[in-house]
Design a protein around this motif. Sequence first.
Motif, mmCIF file in Angstrom:
data_model
loop_
_atom_site.group_PDB
_atom_site.id
_atom_site.type_symbol
_atom_site.label_atom_id
_atom_site.label_comp_id
_atom_site.label_asym_id
_atom_site.label_seq_id
_atom_site.Cartn_x
_atom_site.Cartn_y
_atom_site.Cartn_z
ATOM 1 N N LEU A 199 11.809 3.982 7.177
ATOM 2 C CA LEU A 199 11.906 5.404 7.519
ATOM 3 C C LEU A 199 12.830 5.579 8.725
ATOM 4 O O LEU A 199 13.376 4.609 9.244
ATOM 5 C CB LEU A 199 10.503 5.951 7.847
ATOM 6 C CG LEU A 199 9.390 5.563 6.870
ATOM 7 C CD1 LEU A 199 8.064 6.150 7.333
ATOM 8 C CD2 LEU A 199 9.733 6.034 5.462
ATOM 9 N N GLU A 200 12.978 6.813 9.217
ATOM 10 C CA GLU A 200 13.857 7.073 10.363
ATOM 11 C C GLU A 200 13.487 6.217 11.570
ATOM 12 O O GLU A 200 14.330 5.629 12.220
ATOM 13 C CB GLU A 200 13.785 8.554 10.754
ATOM 14 C CG GLU A 200 14.693 9.425 9.919
ATOM 15 C CD GLU A 200 14.457 10.919 10.145
ATOM 16 O OE1 GLU A 200 14.919 11.698 9.293
ATOM 17 O OE2 GLU A 200 13.803 11.298 11.146
ATOM 18 N N LEU A 201 12.189 6.187 11.907
ATOM 19 C CA LEU A 201 11.747 5.530 13.154
ATOM 20 C C LEU A 201 10.718 4.444 12.896
ATOM 21 O O LEU A 201 9.926 4.117 13.782
ATOM 22 C CB LEU A 201 11.148 6.584 14.107
ATOM 23 C CG LEU A 201 12.096 7.686 14.561
ATOM 24 C CD1 LEU A 201 11.347 8.740 15.387
ATOM 25 C CD2 LEU A 201 13.256 7.109 15.379
ATOM 26 N N GLY A 202 10.678 3.880 11.688
ATOM 27 C CA GLY A 202 9.696 2.834 11.416
ATOM 28 C C GLY A 202 9.604 2.543 9.935
ATOM 29 O O GLY A 202 10.602 2.583 9.219
ATOM 30 N N THR A 203 8.382 2.274 9.482
ATOM 31 C CA THR A 203 8.177 1.882 8.084
ATOM 32 C C THR A 203 6.888 2.506 7.538
ATOM 33 O O THR A 203 6.005 2.924 8.299
ATOM 34 C CB THR A 203 8.040 0.343 7.949
ATOM 35 O OG1 THR A 203 6.901 -0.098 8.697
ATOM 36 C CG2 THR A 203 9.284 -0.380 8.444
ATOM 37 N N ILE A 204 6.804 2.545 6.209
ATOM 38 C CA ILE A 204 5.547 2.905 5.537
ATOM 39 C C ILE A 204 5.266 1.805 4.514
ATOM 40 O O ILE A 204 6.206 1.287 3.897
ATOM 41 C CB ILE A 204 5.631 4.298 4.869
ATOM 42 C CG1 ILE A 204 4.268 4.732 4.315
ATOM 43 C CG2 ILE A 204 6.703 4.337 3.768
ATOM 44 C CD1 ILE A 204 4.230 6.215 3.902
ATOM 45 N N ASN A 205 3.989 1.398 4.376
ATOM 46 C CA ASN A 205 3.664 0.407 3.354
ATOM 47 C C ASN A 205 2.318 0.698 2.727
ATOM 48 O O ASN A 205 1.398 1.214 3.382
ATOM 49 C CB ASN A 205 3.680 -1.014 3.939
ATOM 50 C CG ASN A 205 2.346 -1.426 4.533
ATOM 51 O OD1 ASN A 205 1.437 -1.876 3.824
ATOM 52 N ND2 ASN A 205 2.199 -1.246 5.848
ATOM 53 N N SER A 206 2.242 0.384 1.445
ATOM 54 C CA SER A 206 0.966 0.329 0.755
ATOM 55 C C SER A 206 0.995 -0.898 -0.156
ATOM 56 O O SER A 206 1.039 -0.796 -1.383
ATOM 57 C CB SER A 206 0.701 1.597 -0.063
ATOM 58 O OG SER A 206 -0.597 1.507 -0.647
ATOM 59 N N MET A 207 1.053 -2.063 0.509
ATOM 60 C CA MET A 207 1.173 -3.324 -0.223
ATOM 61 C C MET A 207 -0.068 -3.587 -1.079
ATOM 62 O O MET A 207 0.045 -4.100 -2.200
ATOM 63 C CB MET A 207 1.372 -4.485 0.748
ATOM 64 C CG MET A 207 2.538 -4.303 1.731
ATOM 65 S SD MET A 207 4.125 -4.049 0.929
ATOM 66 C CE MET A 207 4.415 -5.681 0.280
ATOM 67 N N GLY A 208 -1.252 -3.269 -0.546
ATOM 68 C CA GLY A 208 -2.491 -3.484 -1.297
ATOM 69 C C GLY A 208 -2.968 -4.927 -1.273
ATOM 70 O O GLY A 208 -3.577 -5.429 -2.223
ATOM 71 N N LEU A 209 -2.652 -5.608 -0.145
ATOM 72 C CA LEU A 209 -3.180 -6.961 0.089
ATOM 73 C C LEU A 209 -2.717 -8.006 -0.944
ATOM 74 O O LEU A 209 -3.500 -8.845 -1.403
ATOM 75 C CB LEU A 209 -4.723 -6.890 0.157
ATOM 76 C CG LEU A 209 -5.562 -7.848 0.990
ATOM 77 C CD1 LEU A 209 -4.833 -8.430 2.183
ATOM 78 C CD2 LEU A 209 -6.834 -7.173 1.408
ATOM 79 N N PRO A 210 -1.419 -7.990 -1.305
ATOM 80 C CA PRO A 210 -0.911 -9.106 -2.130
ATOM 81 C C PRO A 210 -0.933 -10.370 -1.276
ATOM 82 O O PRO A 210 -0.556 -10.325 -0.101
ATOM 83 C CB PRO A 210 0.542 -8.695 -2.436
ATOM 84 C CG PRO A 210 0.944 -7.844 -1.266
ATOM 85 C CD PRO A 210 -0.328 -7.099 -0.865
ATOM 86 N N ASN A 211 -1.416 -11.475 -1.826
ATOM 87 C CA ASN A 211 -1.420 -12.726 -1.047
ATOM 88 C C ASN A 211 -1.714 -13.890 -1.973
ATOM 89 O O ASN A 211 -2.172 -13.715 -3.096
ATOM 90 C CB ASN A 211 -2.454 -12.651 0.086
ATOM 91 C CG ASN A 211 -3.873 -12.821 -0.381
ATOM 92 O OD1 ASN A 211 -4.395 -13.932 -0.412
ATOM 93 N ND2 ASN A 211 -4.518 -11.736 -0.795
ATOM 94 N N LYS A 212 -1.439 -15.108 -1.472
ATOM 95 C CA LYS A 212 -1.560 -16.305 -2.292
ATOM 96 C C LYS A 212 -2.954 -16.924 -2.262
ATOM 97 O O LYS A 212 -3.177 -17.975 -2.880
ATOM 98 C CB LYS A 212 -0.500 -17.323 -1.868
ATOM 99 C CG LYS A 212 0.909 -16.855 -2.233
ATOM 100 C CD LYS A 212 1.957 -17.872 -1.858
ATOM 101 C CE LYS A 212 3.296 -17.561 -2.485
ATOM 102 N NZ LYS A 212 3.307 -17.695 -3.974
ATOM 103 N N GLY A 213 -3.875 -16.275 -1.540
ATOM 104 C CA GLY A 213 -5.252 -16.791 -1.533
ATOM 105 C C GLY A 213 -5.508 -17.718 -0.350
ATOM 106 O O GLY A 213 -4.609 -18.406 0.133
ATOM 107 N N ILE A 214 -6.744 -17.745 0.132
ATOM 108 C CA ILE A 214 -7.117 -18.509 1.318
ATOM 109 C C ILE A 214 -6.772 -19.991 1.187
ATOM 110 O O ILE A 214 -6.337 -20.624 2.164
ATOM 111 C CB ILE A 214 -8.629 -18.316 1.631
ATOM 112 C CG1 ILE A 214 -9.115 -19.169 2.807
ATOM 113 C CG2 ILE A 214 -9.502 -18.605 0.431
ATOM 114 C CD1 ILE A 214 -8.579 -18.769 4.146
ATOM 115 N N ASP A 215 -6.931 -20.569 -0.010
ATOM 116 C CA ASP A 215 -6.676 -22.014 -0.159
ATOM 117 C C ASP A 215 -5.217 -22.357 0.139
ATOM 118 O O ASP A 215 -4.922 -23.370 0.767
ATOM 119 C CB ASP A 215 -7.062 -22.496 -1.561
ATOM 120 C CG ASP A 215 -8.570 -22.442 -1.787
ATOM 121 O OD1 ASP A 215 -9.318 -22.435 -0.790
ATOM 122 O OD2 ASP A 215 -8.993 -22.388 -2.960
#
Length: 311
Positions: A62-78
């Motif tokens: 955005l003009e002065l930063g960012t917006i996100n709604s990633m929704g917690l994508p991740n490879k898992g704790i292991d």
Amino acid sequence: VSLQTTLGDHSFTNVFMNASGVHCMTAAELDEVAASPAGTLVTKTGTLEPRTGNPEPRFAVLELGTINSMGLPNKGIDYYLDYAAAFQARHPGQTMFLSVAGMKPADFPLLAEKIQASGFTGLTEFNLSCPNVPGKPQIAYDFETTQEILTAIFKGFKKAAGVKLPPYFDLAQFDQMAALLNQYPLTFINSINSLGNGLWIDPATDTAAIRPKGGFGGIGGQYAKPIALANVRAFRQRLRADIGIIGTGGVTSGRDAYDLILCGANLVSLGSILATEGISAFTRLTAELEAEMAKQGYATPAAFRGQLKTL
Ligand code: RRO
């Protein structure tokens, strides 16, 4: 001038680190942070099982930063525990952070047990403030659930740990949350996560900037700086002296990092600026912070940490 700092028993050569969620999904990204001037690094928030997250586009500049709604994508704790084991073998004496979160309260003690049973010697950041999973409120706005989760975690967890907090906007919230956190053996808090559920409109098309949740997403960057300063300051005034603070929010210059340290930050993490500028942000901001400290006559962060003047 030195940027050496500490959190609990752990020492770091530089106050800067990445903010969880930025440049830390994969081993290759984590390795790039490790090879930069950053003093330490944190993983993307890991859940018990890997996740793909929300539909794209889910991040916008955005003009002065960012917006996100990633929704917690991740490879898992292991995956992140395996990365940490390799990191510890390659970087003896250095400390890294694991970020983790449950999809439901009962997941938190299970994550804690896994980390407790592993060879992990770093710091664990329990993320109580993800704003972007549809149907799941930010945990740390619910003080009762926060208390239940922390009690469940610390029943069996004996390693160094902290919590990632959302921004608060009322002094009564700072009073209540600090009183709650002071009851637990925390090594640190990280304040703040993104400003939850903002909305950006593209004027060329009258359309929201991201797809998930009708365009609502977490706001970071310069929009967040005054809120981050207030949250770090308010918690520093209320938390036990042995609980350190990672300051996160709106750092785009060395002076911004200096200001978070004036409010009480031990470490300073980079989110939006790292996402937009890339890994070279660590080199630039390290030089800018050193220059600001030299100008003000301070040789170490400890010399001015928490020394904000008020009228
Ligand atoms: O993945 C995300 O959507 C996300 C998380 Br878990 C978080 O804690 N903060 C954020 O801005 N995005």
